[in-house]
Design a protein around this motif. Structure first.
Motif, PDB file in Angstrom:
ATOM      1  N   ILE A 234     -12.606  -6.227  12.142  1.00 23.47           N
ATOM      2  CA  ILE A 234     -11.281  -6.828  11.194  1.00 23.47           C
ATOM      3  C   ILE A 234     -11.044  -6.493  10.082  1.00 23.47           C
ATOM      4  CG2 ILE A 234      -9.099  -7.752  10.821  1.00 23.47           C
ATOM      5  CD1 ILE A 234     -10.354  -7.349  14.307  1.00 23.47           C
ATOM      6  N   PRO A 235     -11.758  -6.625   8.832  1.00 26.15           N
ATOM      7  CA  PRO A 235     -11.286  -7.005   7.418  1.00 26.15           C
ATOM      8  C   PRO A 235     -11.266  -4.983   6.894  1.00 26.15           C
ATOM      9  CG  PRO A 235     -12.759  -8.380   7.538  1.00 26.15           C
ATOM     10  CD  PRO A 235     -12.797  -7.727   8.968  1.00 26.15           C
ATOM     11  N   VAL A 236     -12.048  -4.786   7.980  1.00 21.45           N
ATOM     12  CA  VAL A 236     -12.663  -3.130   7.325  1.00 21.45           C
ATOM     13  C   VAL A 236     -10.865  -2.004   8.099  1.00 21.45           C
ATOM     14  CG1 VAL A 236     -13.959  -0.924   8.312  1.00 21.45           C
ATOM     15  CG2 VAL A 236     -14.947  -2.627   7.829  1.00 21.45           C
ATOM     16  N   LEU A 237     -11.015  -2.671   9.290  1.00 23.93           N
ATOM     17  CA  LEU A 237      -9.478  -2.178   9.773  1.00 23.93           C
ATOM     18  C   LEU A 237      -7.756  -2.533   9.597  1.00 23.93           C
ATOM     19  CD1 LEU A 237     -10.205  -2.692  13.943  1.00 23.93           C
ATOM     20  CD2 LEU A 237     -10.664  -0.918  12.545  1.00 23.93           C
ATOM     21  N   VAL A 238      -8.224  -2.959   8.738  1.00 22.03           N
ATOM     22  CA  VAL A 238      -6.810  -4.172   8.214  1.00 22.03           C
ATOM     23  C   VAL A 238      -7.102  -2.957   6.750  1.00 22.03           C
ATOM     24  CG1 VAL A 238      -6.167  -6.024   6.441  1.00 22.03           C
ATOM     25  CG2 VAL A 238      -6.884  -6.220   9.190  1.00 22.03           C
ATOM     26  N   ALA A 239      -8.199  -2.967   5.866  1.00 22.58           N
ATOM     27  CA  ALA A 239      -7.457  -2.194   4.694  1.00 22.58           C
ATOM     28  C   ALA A 239      -7.659  -0.671   4.991  1.00 22.58           C
ATOM     29  CB  ALA A 239      -9.485  -2.029   3.674  1.00 22.58           C
ATOM     30  N   LEU A 240      -8.099   0.071   6.116  1.00 23.62           N
ATOM     31  CA  LEU A 240      -7.198   1.842   6.153  1.00 23.62           C
ATOM     32  C   LEU A 240      -6.199   1.488   6.430  1.00 23.62           C
ATOM     33  CD1 LEU A 240     -10.397   2.811   7.975  1.00 23.62           C
ATOM     34  CD2 LEU A 240      -9.870   3.348   5.985  1.00 23.62           C
ATOM     35  N   LEU A 241      -5.685   0.465   7.409  1.00 23.44           N
ATOM     36  CA  LEU A 241      -4.212  -0.191   8.287  1.00 23.44           C
ATOM     37  C   LEU A 241      -3.280  -0.035   6.820  1.00 23.44           C
ATOM     38  CD1 LEU A 241      -4.730  -1.567  11.386  1.00 23.44           C
ATOM     39  CD2 LEU A 241      -3.741   0.857  10.896  1.00 23.44           C
ATOM     40  N   HIS A 242      -4.194  -0.720   5.418  1.00 15.79           N
ATOM     41  CA  HIS A 242      -2.854  -1.031   4.882  1.00 15.79           C
ATOM     42  C   HIS A 242      -2.636  -0.457   3.940  1.00 15.79           C
ATOM     43  CE1 HIS A 242      -1.853  -5.080   4.512  1.00 15.79           C
ATOM     44  NE2 HIS A 242      -2.607  -5.512   4.987  1.00 15.79           N
ATOM     45  N   ALA A 243      -3.980   1.030   4.088  1.00 13.82           N
ATOM     46  CA  ALA A 243      -3.724   2.336   2.267  1.00 13.82           C
ATOM     47  C   ALA A 243      -2.583   3.183   3.358  1.00 13.82           C
ATOM     48  CB  ALA A 243      -5.007   2.622   2.832  1.00 13.82           C
ATOM     49  N   ALA A 244      -3.309   3.747   4.833  1.00 13.17           N
ATOM     50  CA  ALA A 244      -2.005   4.235   5.675  1.00 13.17           C
ATOM     51  C   ALA A 244      -0.316   4.208   5.745  1.00 13.17           C
ATOM     52  CB  ALA A 244      -2.325   4.573   7.158  1.00 13.17           C
ATOM     53  N   ALA A 245      -0.182   1.905   5.937  1.00 11.82           N
ATOM     54  CA  ALA A 245       1.119   1.952   6.424  1.00 11.82           C
ATOM     55  C   ALA A 245       1.610   2.057   4.535  1.00 11.82           C
ATOM     56  CB  ALA A 245       0.596   0.363   5.846  1.00 11.82           C
ATOM     57  N   GLY A 246       0.919   2.054   3.734  1.00  9.28           N
ATOM     58  CA  GLY A 246       1.177   2.017   1.909  1.00  9.28           C
ATOM     59  C   GLY A 246       1.536   3.502   1.842  1.00  9.28           C
ATOM     60  N   THR A 247       1.222   4.314   2.042  1.00  8.43           N
ATOM     61  CA  THR A 247       1.161   5.950   2.343  1.00  8.43           C
ATOM     62  C   THR A 247       2.921   6.189   3.366  1.00  8.43           C
ATOM     63  OG1 THR A 247      -0.899   6.874   2.365  1.00  8.43           O
ATOM     64  CG2 THR A 247       1.236   8.471   2.422  1.00  8.43           C
ATOM     65  N   LEU A 248       2.619   5.441   4.559  1.00  8.31           N
ATOM     66  CA  LEU A 248       4.153   5.746   5.103  1.00  8.31           C
ATOM     67  C   LEU A 248       5.282   4.947   4.414  1.00  8.31           C
ATOM     68  CD1 LEU A 248       2.539   5.018   9.078  1.00  8.31           C
ATOM     69  CD2 LEU A 248       2.951   7.111   6.933  1.00  8.31           C
ATOM     70  N   THR A 249       4.579   3.785   3.953  1.00  7.18           N
ATOM     71  CA  THR A 249       6.346   3.389   3.159  1.00  7.18           C
ATOM     72  C   THR A 249       6.752   4.301   2.014  1.00  7.18           C
ATOM     73  OG1 THR A 249       5.256   1.052   4.065  1.00  7.18           O
ATOM     74  CG2 THR A 249       7.031   1.118   1.942  1.00  7.18           C
ATOM     75  N   ALA A 250       5.790   4.922   0.802  1.00  8.12           N
ATOM     76  CA  ALA A 250       5.789   5.170  -0.107  1.00  8.12           C
ATOM     77  C   ALA A 250       6.790   6.806   0.475  1.00  8.12           C
ATOM     78  CB  ALA A 250       3.986   6.442  -0.573  1.00  8.12           C
ATOM     79  N   GLN A 251       6.305   7.521   1.356  1.00  8.59           N
ATOM     80  CA  GLN A 251       7.054   8.773   2.323  1.00  8.59           C
ATOM     81  C   GLN A 251       8.540   7.736   2.671  1.00  8.59           C
ATOM     82  OE1 GLN A 251       4.386   9.407   5.535  1.00  8.59           O
ATOM     83  NE2 GLN A 251       2.518  10.920   4.367  1.00  8.59           N
ATOM     84  N   GLY A 252       8.785   6.669   3.119  1.00 11.57           N
ATOM     85  CA  GLY A 252      10.210   6.309   2.962  1.00 11.57           C
ATOM     86  C   GLY A 252      10.390   6.623   4.726  1.00 11.57           C
ATOM     87  N   PHE A 253       9.198   6.306   5.436  1.00 20.70           N
ATOM     88  CA  PHE A 253       9.120   5.813   7.280  1.00 20.70           C
ATOM     89  C   PHE A 253       9.992   5.484   7.157  1.00 20.70           C
ATOM     90  CE2 PHE A 253       8.150   4.910  10.764  1.00 20.70           C
ATOM     91  CZ  PHE A 253       7.249   5.898  11.734  1.00 20.70           C
ATOM     92  N   ASP A 254      10.703   6.153   8.511  1.00 24.39           N
ATOM     93  CA  ASP A 254      12.445   5.145   9.266  1.00 24.39           C
ATOM     94  C   ASP A 254      11.887   5.405  10.954  1.00 24.39           C
ATOM     95  OD1 ASP A 254      13.681   2.976  10.427  1.00 24.39           O
ATOM     96  OD2 ASP A 254      14.522   3.337   8.464  1.00 24.39           O
ATOM     97  N   HIS A 255      12.779   4.871  11.476  1.00 23.25           N
ATOM     98  CA  HIS A 255      13.222   6.133  13.210  1.00 23.25           C
ATOM     99  C   HIS A 255      14.417   5.363  13.111  1.00 23.25           C
ATOM    100  CE1 HIS A 255      12.449   6.974  16.694  1.00 23.25           C
ATOM    101  NE2 HIS A 255      11.232   7.611  16.547  1.00 23.25           N
ATOM    102  N   PRO A 256      14.731   6.366  14.038  1.00 22.94           N
ATOM    103  CA  PRO A 256      16.069   6.661  14.451  1.00 22.94           C
ATOM    104  C   PRO A 256      16.496   5.772  15.264  1.00 22.94           C
ATOM    105  CG  PRO A 256      15.111   8.404  15.200  1.00 22.94           C
ATOM    106  CD  PRO A 256      14.647   7.537  14.073  1.00 22.94           C
ATOM    107  N   ILE A 257      15.733   5.692  16.874  1.00 25.56           N
ATOM    108  CA  ILE A 257      16.501   3.816  17.679  1.00 25.56           C
ATOM    109  C   ILE A 257      15.504   2.499  16.893  1.00 25.56           C
ATOM    110  CG2 ILE A 257      15.566   5.801  19.183  1.00 25.56           C
ATOM    111  CD1 ILE A 257      13.168   3.591  19.945  1.00 25.56           C
ATOM    112  N   ARG A 258      14.988   2.410  15.430  1.00 24.63           N
ATOM    113  CA  ARG A 258      15.515   0.645  15.087  1.00 24.63           C
ATOM    114  C   ARG A 258      16.493   0.372  15.679  1.00 24.63           C
ATOM    115  NH1 ARG A 258      15.341  -2.100  10.153  1.00 24.63           N
ATOM    116  NH2 ARG A 258      15.991  -0.167   8.940  1.00 24.63           N
ATOM    117  N   ASN A 259      16.267  -1.425  15.843  1.00 26.89           N
ATOM    118  CA  ASN A 259      17.825  -1.410  16.019  1.00 26.89           C
ATOM    119  C   ASN A 259      17.284  -3.295  16.093  1.00 26.89           C
ATOM    120  OD1 ASN A 259      19.844  -2.636  16.402  1.00 26.89           O
ATOM    121  ND2 ASN A 259      20.264  -2.907  18.803  1.00 26.89           N
ATOM    122  N   PRO A 260      16.713  -3.538  15.420  1.00 29.50           N
ATOM    123  CA  PRO A 260      17.070  -5.098  15.278  1.00 29.50           C
ATOM    124  C   PRO A 260      18.202  -5.342  15.657  1.00 29.50           C
ATOM    125  CG  PRO A 260      16.164  -4.263  13.133  1.00 29.50           C
ATOM    126  CD  PRO A 260      16.603  -2.952  13.485  1.00 29.50           C
TER     127      PRO A 260
END
Length: 261
Positions: A234-260
């Motif tokens: 799990i820690p290995v997977l989490v570390a990779l996901l965090h790095a990737a999510a940080g990249t997506l966040t920096a790119q300004g990721f969003d999606h048009p159908i998102r509707n909380p």
């Protein structure tokens, strides 16, 4: 004389004829590419005369096409499919991030967004392994179970959690337990689930947020057979996901159908 009128769970705010036409279209999928009139009557529980009128209407709009074996998807759906693909397709840079995760760990990577009481899969990169978890783009999954669901519910109000709990199987969980699970995962920075929605399936998920971190806009996850998700991995997977999510966040990721909610 009684007449079958079909399902009675229609939303009172919808147009009945449109609802019924869409109900017919929903009977078609990858496993049922062609449907006979009899199958449609049984599937919708509508009177045969009603089904025939709806089929004529759908065929005239080219949403269905008649064949010797029954009805199948019509050419008019191509335009809608193309529109959906163009509207839903995530940026190439985000897709590259997902591919790099699959190359690193050989597990399926999914991106989900919240829409009402569901999480919707808006992007997926499949594992190359024969035994893998696959969700179709556009699939709606529940919010009461799964690592991605708890990531998306990070900022949910008590009213939203009550609705999520109400949508779960009776006795599956309560709002207090769900909030405790969400908070524990938020503090840890990730969520893990084992067999919550489907026995033998595990997932690890982290949030993709707005650049300021104020809102969760999506979840990014690894998923696959539970046998491949032991605690020490799990820690290995989490570390990779965090790095990737940080990249997506920096790119300004969003999606048009998102509707909380």
């Amino acid at each position: 004389m009684t007449t079958t009128t079909g399902p009675t769970n229609e939303d009172p705010g919808t147009v009945r004829a449109v609802h019924r036409a869409l109900e017919i279209l929903s009977l078609f999928d990858e496993q049922h590419q062609t449907r006979t009139i009899g199958e449609i009557v049984r599937g919708t529980r509508l009177a045969k005369t009603t089904v025939l009128r709806l089929l004529v209407t759908l065929e005239s709009a080219q949403l269905l096409a008649a064949t010797p074996k029954g009805y199948t998807a019509g050419p008019g759906l191509w335009r809608w499919a193309y529109l959906v693909q163009r509207s839903w397709e995530i940026p190439a840079a985000a897709r590259d991030v997902m591919r790099s995760l699959v190359e690193a760990e050989r597990e399926t990577v999914n991106v989900y967004v919240m829409r009402g009481l569901h999480r919707v899969c808006v992007a997926q990169e499949e594992s190359p392994l024969a035994l893998r978890h696959v969700v179709r783009i556009g699939d709606q999954l529940p919010l009461w179970a799964g690592a991605s669901a708890k990531v998306l519910l990070r900022d949910a109000t008590p009213e939203v959690l009550d609705k999520v709990v109400a949508s779960a199987p009776a006795g599956a969980l309560d709002a207090g337990t769900l909030r405790a699970q969400i908070d524990a995962g938020t503090a840890a920075g990730y969520q893990v689930s084992h067999g919550e929605r489907e026995t033998g399936l595990s997932a690890v998920a982290v949030p993709v947020t707005t650049p300021d971190g104020a809102l969760v806009v999506a979840s990014l996850s690894f998923s696959g057979p539970s046998a491949r998700f032991p605690q020490e991995r799990i820690p290995v997977l989490v570390a990779l996901l965090h790095a990737a999510a940080g990249t997506l966040t920096a790119q300004g990721f969003d999606h048009p159908i998102r509707n909380p909610l």
